[in-house]
Design a protein around this motif. Sequence first.
Motif, short mmCIF file in Angstrom:
data_model
loop_
_atom_site.label_atom_id
_atom_site.label_comp_id
_atom_site.label_asym_id
_atom_site.label_seq_id
_atom_site.Cartn_x
_atom_site.Cartn_y
_atom_site.Cartn_z
N PRO A 1 -1.44 15.41 17.43
CA PRO A 1 -2.11 13.92 15.78
C PRO A 1 -2.83 14.97 15.13
CG PRO A 1 -3.00 13.10 18.00
CD PRO A 1 -2.38 14.76 18.06
N THR A 2 -2.07 14.75 13.82
CA THR A 2 -2.73 15.20 12.23
C THR A 2 -3.10 14.03 11.05
OG1 THR A 2 -3.19 17.34 10.44
CG2 THR A 2 -0.74 16.48 11.32
N THR A 3 -3.34 14.42 10.48
CA THR A 3 -3.38 13.65 8.91
C THR A 3 -3.03 14.35 7.90
OG1 THR A 3 -4.88 11.87 9.81
CG2 THR A 3 -4.93 12.30 7.22
N LEU A 4 -1.64 14.06 7.48
CA LEU A 4 -1.61 14.89 6.05
C LEU A 4 -2.03 14.38 4.80
CD1 LEU A 4 2.18 15.53 7.25
CD2 LEU A 4 -0.11 17.31 7.33
N THR B 1 0.68 11.60 11.02
CA THR B 1 1.94 12.20 11.43
C THR B 1 1.72 12.94 12.42
OG1 THR B 1 3.85 12.94 11.17
CG2 THR B 1 2.10 14.05 10.22
N ASP B 2 2.66 13.05 13.63
CA ASP B 2 2.51 13.81 14.48
C ASP B 2 3.13 14.61 14.50
OD1 ASP B 2 1.03 12.71 16.92
OD2 ASP B 2 2.75 11.84 18.18
N VAL B 3 2.68 16.19 14.76
CA VAL B 3 3.27 17.71 14.68
C VAL B 3 3.83 18.59 15.89
CG1 VAL B 3 2.51 20.40 13.64
CG2 VAL B 3 1.72 18.19 12.35
#
Length: 128
Positions: A111-114, A41-43
């Motif tokens: 962009p990051t991964t949760l 997702t994008d934060v």
Amino acid sequence: MSDNIDQTRTIPVIEEQPVIGRREVETDHVRVRTVVEEKHTDVVARLSREELLVERRKVEREVATPPAPVEEGDTLVVSVVEERLVVEKRLFVIEELVIRRVAHTEDVHIPTTLKTMRAIVEQDSVQP
């Protein structure tokens, strides 16, 4: 015959008694495992930054002492002086620097991964 009358006979009475017991019986097995799921997702973060704008103003004003910097809200005025030789030495403001603070705000996408951990419980039946 009188002998037979005096004799007593005993007949035993038999009674059944229940006996209760218990024992462990394995009926089922349960297996638990975990699964890690990733969601990309994008934060959205709001970043603020400030920059300084410098404006130079020409001034020809005689002063007795160097003026102190003056701050008015987000604006700072700093006077630049020089000595000039005229039959006597005098101070002249030759230029003012007007320094203004300007704030900017912008949204950036990072962009990051949760990761989420999920438990899965599975039942294995054991036949008796």
